[in-house]
Each structure stands twice: as C-alpha cells, then as structure tokens.
Design a protein around this motif. Structure first.
Motif, PDB file in Angstrom:
ATOM      1  N   ASN A  96       0.846  -1.194   0.000  1.00  7.29           N
ATOM      2  CA  ASN A  96       0.000   0.000   0.000  1.00  7.29           C
ATOM      3  C   ASN A  96       0.879   1.241   0.000  1.00  7.29           C
ATOM      4  OD1 ASN A  96      -2.603  -1.289   0.130  1.00  7.29           O
ATOM      5  ND2 ASN A  96      -2.137  -1.824   2.249  1.00  7.29           N
ATOM      6  N   THR A  97       0.576   2.162  -0.903  1.00  5.57           N
ATOM      7  CA  THR A  97       1.335   3.409  -1.027  1.00  5.57           C
ATOM      8  C   THR A  97       0.389   4.595  -0.902  1.00  5.57           C
ATOM      9  OG1 THR A  97       1.067   3.692  -3.422  1.00  5.57           O
ATOM     10  CG2 THR A  97       2.824   2.199  -2.670  1.00  5.57           C
ATOM     11  N   GLY A  98       0.968   5.787  -0.890  1.00  3.87           N
ATOM     12  CA  GLY A  98       0.157   6.995  -0.837  1.00  3.87           C
ATOM     13  C   GLY A  98      -0.655   7.222  -2.094  1.00  3.87           C
ATOM     14  N   PHE A  99      -0.288   6.591  -3.205  1.00  2.00           N
ATOM     15  CA  PHE A  99      -1.039   6.762  -4.450  1.00  2.00           C
ATOM     16  C   PHE A  99      -1.858   5.512  -4.795  1.00  2.00           C
ATOM     17  CE2 PHE A  99       3.332   5.529  -5.373  1.00  2.00           C
ATOM     18  CZ  PHE A  99       3.174   4.417  -6.183  1.00  2.00           C
ATOM     19  N   THR A 198      12.056 -13.672   0.295  1.00  3.49           N
ATOM     20  CA  THR A 198      12.445 -12.450  -0.402  1.00  3.49           C
ATOM     21  C   THR A 198      11.380 -11.372  -0.263  1.00  3.49           C
ATOM     22  OG1 THR A 198      13.750 -13.744  -1.971  1.00  3.49           O
ATOM     23  CG2 THR A 198      13.160 -11.523  -2.631  1.00  3.49           C
ATOM     24  N   VAL A 199      10.110 -11.763  -0.156  1.00  3.61           N
ATOM     25  CA  VAL A 199       9.047 -10.777   0.046  1.00  3.61           C
ATOM     26  C   VAL A 199       9.283 -10.015   1.346  1.00  3.61           C
ATOM     27  CG1 VAL A 199       6.583 -10.463   0.433  1.00  3.61           C
ATOM     28  CG2 VAL A 199       7.353 -12.074  -1.311  1.00  3.61           C
ATOM     29  N   SER A 200       9.606 -10.734   2.413  1.00  4.17           N
ATOM     30  CA  SER A 200       9.895 -10.071   3.693  1.00  4.17           C
ATOM     31  C   SER A 200      11.120  -9.178   3.587  1.00  4.17           C
ATOM     32  CB  SER A 200      10.120 -11.129   4.782  1.00  4.17           C
ATOM     33  OG  SER A 200       8.960 -11.904   4.972  1.00  4.17           O
ATOM     34  N   TYR A 201      12.128  -9.650   2.866  1.00  3.86           N
ATOM     35  CA  TYR A 201      13.340  -8.844   2.688  1.00  3.86           C
ATOM     36  C   TYR A 201      13.043  -7.572   1.902  1.00  3.86           C
ATOM     37  CZ  TYR A 201      17.931  -7.510   0.841  1.00  3.86           C
ATOM     38  OH  TYR A 201      19.059  -6.820   0.475  1.00  3.86           O
ATOM     39  N   LEU A 202      12.195  -7.680   0.872  1.00  2.00           N
ATOM     40  CA  LEU A 202      11.818  -6.506   0.086  1.00  2.00           C
ATOM     41  C   LEU A 202      11.105  -5.476   0.956  1.00  2.00           C
ATOM     42  CD1 LEU A 202      11.463  -5.128  -2.751  1.00  2.00           C
ATOM     43  CD2 LEU A 202       9.314  -6.397  -2.942  1.00  2.00           C
ATOM     44  N   ARG A 203      10.226  -5.930   1.829  1.00  2.00           N
ATOM     45  CA  ARG A 203       9.494  -4.998   2.696  1.00  2.00           C
ATOM     46  C   ARG A 203      10.442  -4.294   3.669  1.00  2.00           C
ATOM     47  NH1 ARG A 203       4.034  -5.669   2.255  1.00  2.00           N
ATOM     48  NH2 ARG A 203       3.313  -7.682   1.441  1.00  2.00           N
ATOM     49  N   SER A 204      11.287  -5.062   4.332  1.00  2.00           N
ATOM     50  CA  SER A 204      12.110  -4.487   5.400  1.00  2.00           C
ATOM     51  C   SER A 204      13.283  -3.671   4.865  1.00  2.00           C
ATOM     52  CB  SER A 204      12.625  -5.597   6.312  1.00  2.00           C
ATOM     53  OG  SER A 204      13.435  -6.512   5.591  1.00  2.00           O
ATOM     54  N   SER A 205      13.919  -4.165   3.795  1.00  2.00           N
ATOM     55  CA  SER A 205      15.120  -3.502   3.314  1.00  2.00           C
ATOM     56  C   SER A 205      14.842  -2.372   2.331  1.00  2.00           C
ATOM     57  CB  SER A 205      16.041  -4.526   2.646  1.00  2.00           C
ATOM     58  OG  SER A 205      17.206  -3.912   2.139  1.00  2.00           O
ATOM     59  N   PHE A 206      13.742  -2.460   1.596  1.00  2.00           N
ATOM     60  CA  PHE A 206      13.478  -1.441   0.577  1.00  2.00           C
ATOM     61  C   PHE A 206      12.246  -0.602   0.873  1.00  2.00           C
ATOM     62  CE2 PHE A 206      11.019  -0.323  -3.250  1.00  2.00           C
ATOM     63  CZ  PHE A 206      11.835   0.679  -3.744  1.00  2.00           C
ATOM     64  N   PHE A 207      11.096  -1.239   1.092  1.00  2.00           N
ATOM     65  CA  PHE A 207       9.838  -0.504   1.049  1.00  2.00           C
ATOM     66  C   PHE A 207       9.606   0.359   2.279  1.00  2.00           C
ATOM     67  CE2 PHE A 207       5.242   0.034   1.266  1.00  2.00           C
ATOM     68  CZ  PHE A 207       4.961   0.433  -0.040  1.00  2.00           C
ATOM     69  N   TYR A 208       9.786  -0.213   3.472  1.00  2.00           N
ATOM     70  CA  TYR A 208       9.478   0.532   4.686  1.00  2.00           C
ATOM     71  C   TYR A 208      10.401   1.739   4.862  1.00  2.00           C
ATOM     72  CZ  TYR A 208       6.510  -3.343   6.169  1.00  2.00           C
ATOM     73  OH  TYR A 208       5.522  -4.292   6.243  1.00  2.00           O
ATOM     74  N   GLY A 209       9.801   2.873   5.259  1.00  2.00           N
ATOM     75  CA  GLY A 209      10.583   4.069   5.561  1.00  2.00           C
ATOM     76  C   GLY A 209      10.940   4.913   4.356  1.00  2.00           C
ATOM     77  N   ARG A 210      10.424   4.578   3.168  1.00  2.00           N
ATOM     78  CA  ARG A 210      10.690   5.379   1.969  1.00  2.00           C
ATOM     79  C   ARG A 210       9.412   6.061   1.512  1.00  2.00           C
ATOM     80  NH1 ARG A 210      15.475   3.612  -1.154  1.00  2.00           N
ATOM     81  NH2 ARG A 210      16.423   1.819  -0.096  1.00  2.00           N
TER      82      ARG A 210
END
Length: 369
Positions: A96-99, A198-210
């Motif tokens: 889920n994103t702002g757009f 890898t889904v969990s890694y994508l969330r924690s390392s890339f998606f969250y906090g950006r």
C-alpha cells in the motif's frame, strides 16, 4: 523419624491426597478424545465437556490437557537446492502506497539468488507475464523451470491426484520462452521458500521508511536498490554475492527469445461515445470512423492492440497506472472508416492483423514432459 519440639513429639505427615476436581468425571472422556484426535483445541474440548455438565474453569482443563496431550515430534524441513540455471521462483506481493495499492512481481533465481522485482497496478496474468519477461531480460536468460504457488494466473484447477492443471495461456507463454511450469503442492507454499523470504526482505530492506511520488518513482528507486543493495549483498544462506553468482549461472540459462509473445486471449469491449475503449482500468483511443462499437482487445505485456471487424485499428503502449486515458493524436485527424492509422501519422510500425496459430492440445502437454 520423629523429633521433639517443646518436649512434645511431632508426627511426620505424608503427602496430602489430591483434592477432588470438578474435571474428574470428564477426564476419561477427554483422554479418549485426545487419543483419537490429538489436534483438537482446548476451546473445542471445553465446549464439549460443558455440554456434558462441566462447571469448572478453563485453567483446570488447560493444565490437564498439557499433561495428557502427546507432543508432536519436531519436523525437520528438507531444504531443496537447485543447480545453476535449473529453477526460478516467482510470486506476487501486495503493498500500500500513498497513491494506491500496488503489486510487486518477484522472481528469484534459485541457485544464484539473483533477484528481479517490478511494481505495477494490477495483479493479473498479463502483469505476471510482463514481469517474467523483464526478469529473464535482466538475468540474461531463462531458467529450466519456474515454480509458482497455485495462483489463478498460472493454475486453473487441480487434478484428482492433486497435481496442478495449468492455464492454457501460461502454457503457451512457457513454451514460447522454453521453460517448464511447476506449482507447489496444495497448502505447501514453503516449497518456494526462497521467494517467500524475499518478500519479507523486500518490505524491510526497501519498502518501509521510503516515500514514493508515484509508480514511476517507486520503480526508479527499486532499480537502484536492486543493483546497489539486494544483488550486491552477501546472501545469508549461500554466503555469496548474488550478482557474482549470476555471472557463473548466466552461461547455462536459455536465451531469451527475440520475438515478443502475443497472448491469444481476446477481451470484448464496447466503444464509448467519445471513441475510447476501457481495459484494465484505463482508456485507449480508437480512430474516428470505426463502424462498430464492438471492439476486441488483445494485450501483450507491453502493448494493447484494438481490433474492429477483425482488423487491427489501434495499438497503444500499456498504461501502468489506473484511471488514465491515452489518446493517439492521429485518431482525431479524420481517419477513414475502418482504416488503421498509417505509420506516418502514428509513428508506429505498419499495422497488420495477427492470426494466432491454432495448436493441438498435445503441444501444450509436451511443455510439461
């Protein structure tokens, strides 16, 4: 042994007999139920004994069940490791994103752990095919098999023996690229644990906090993360860098076909009064003068093709978002009825009607052999 206290002999007492419990009349019943059905929950058993007249609490029942319920042996999961070029694993993930809500297509080469991800606005078969095509291009080749869970975009049904019945269009796609389809057994998503983790890694390392302005910005930041972080880190399982392992794996991958895959699925649509056709949440224009309001849509991973009366009348680059309209300028320039826009006006290659080859079912069956 007795001893004296204040001149008096004090007797030694033995252990006290257990006090009667409200659960006593039901213990034999509970024991028999647990022996027959070890996985029955405490809540279920509490409701059963209360129906038989039990008036005690949940704590007494729980203490008794812990003492009589057999402890299941620890199950050790056997890790499957594929050789170079043998397998990739693919999956969707929702963010889920702002757009708005977006969907990631993740593809992992099982041996090198090289990762490809792309985000889109749809979770459908065409998005999956497009993601796989771009992943194969990024890897520099096609693995021997691709493993999926039982998503509807890949598996249409289950056979009586539990094996997967693959979607005909995905069989065509796999045959075109030269890989075999594989599906996890029902309720065994851990079979493709590499992409699940890898889904969990994508969330924690890339998606969250950006923060992401839109889909284009999201994918732009993702490209930087993939090349600079995900595929350059020392992988926790292999102890190697995925990008370096990919260099060793690439020579055994199958070449990516030079010709584009054209799906055979055709969607019927009605032309709006202002000359647009709706597909996947977006609107695409057709030329002025098209005689019929009945339009066929045939979409490829990168292009939407519109047919009227069996003739290709328009082609558009796929819109990645939702709620957008794409108007080809030449479509409002007096195009004659039934004519396709010319290359000079549209800036696209000459349009032609593409006849999809009809193949016998044996062709699809051979994909899995």
């Amino acid at each position: 042994m007795r001893y004296e206290k204040n001149g008096r002999k004090v007797p030694r007492y033995g252990p006290r007999p257990p006090r009667p419990s409200k659960l006593d009349p039901f213990k034999e019943y509970l024991k028999a139920r647990i022996e027959a059905y070890p996985e029955l929950s405490g809540v279920r058993l509490l409701s059963e004994v209360r129906a038989l007249g039990y008036t005690g609490g949940r704590t007494i029942l729980g203490d008794y069940l812990r003492g009589v319920t057999p402890v299941a042996p620890l199950q050790i999961e056997q890790r499957f490791e594929a050789g170079p070029g043998e397998q990739a694993q693919a999956d969707f993930a929702v963010f889920n994103t702002g757009f708005g809500r977006v969907y990631a297509v993740l593809v992992v080469l099982s041996w090198s752990r090289s990762l490809y991800v792309c985000f889109g606005m749809h979770q459908d078969q065409l998005s999956l095919m497009g993601g796989l095509h771009r992943a194969f291009a990024a890897f520099g080749g096609v693995p021997g098999t691709v493993l999926f869970d039982r998503m509807r975009a890949v598996v249409s049904a289950s056979a009586p023996d539990g094996s997967a019945v693959f979607n005909t269009e995905m069989l065509r796609f796999a045959s075109h690229y030269g890989f075999k389809l594989r599906a996890c057994r029902p309720y065994r998503a851990k079979t493709k644990g590499k992409v699940e983790r890898t889904v969990s890694y994508l969330r924690s390392s890339f998606f969250y906090g950006r923060n992401f302005r839109d889909l284009e910005d999201l994918n732009a930041q993702l490209v930087t993360w993939l090349s600079g972080t995900a595929n350059r880190r020392v992988h926790a399982t292999t102890g190697k860098i995925p990008a370096e392992r990919l260099e060793k794996e690439r020579p055994v991958l199958r070449p990516v076909p030079g010709d584009a895959f054209v799906p055979a699925v055709v969607a019927g649509r009605r032309l709006t009064r202002d000359g647009f056709v709706s597909y996947n949440g977006n609107a695409y224009s057709v030329p002025e003068g098209v005689k019929s309001r009945d339009v066929e849509v045939r979409a490829t991973p990168g292009e939407v093709r519109l047919y009227s009366g069996g003739r290709l009348v328009a082609r558009h680059r796929v819109i990645e978002g939702r709620g957008e309209r794409r108007l080809e300028p030449s479509h409002r320039g007096g195009v004659q009825a039934g004519d396709a826009p010319s290359p000079a006006r549209s800036g696209s290659p000459e349009l032609e009607f593409i006849e999809v080859e009809k193949r016998p079912l044996e062709v699809y069956e051979r994909v899995l052999t």
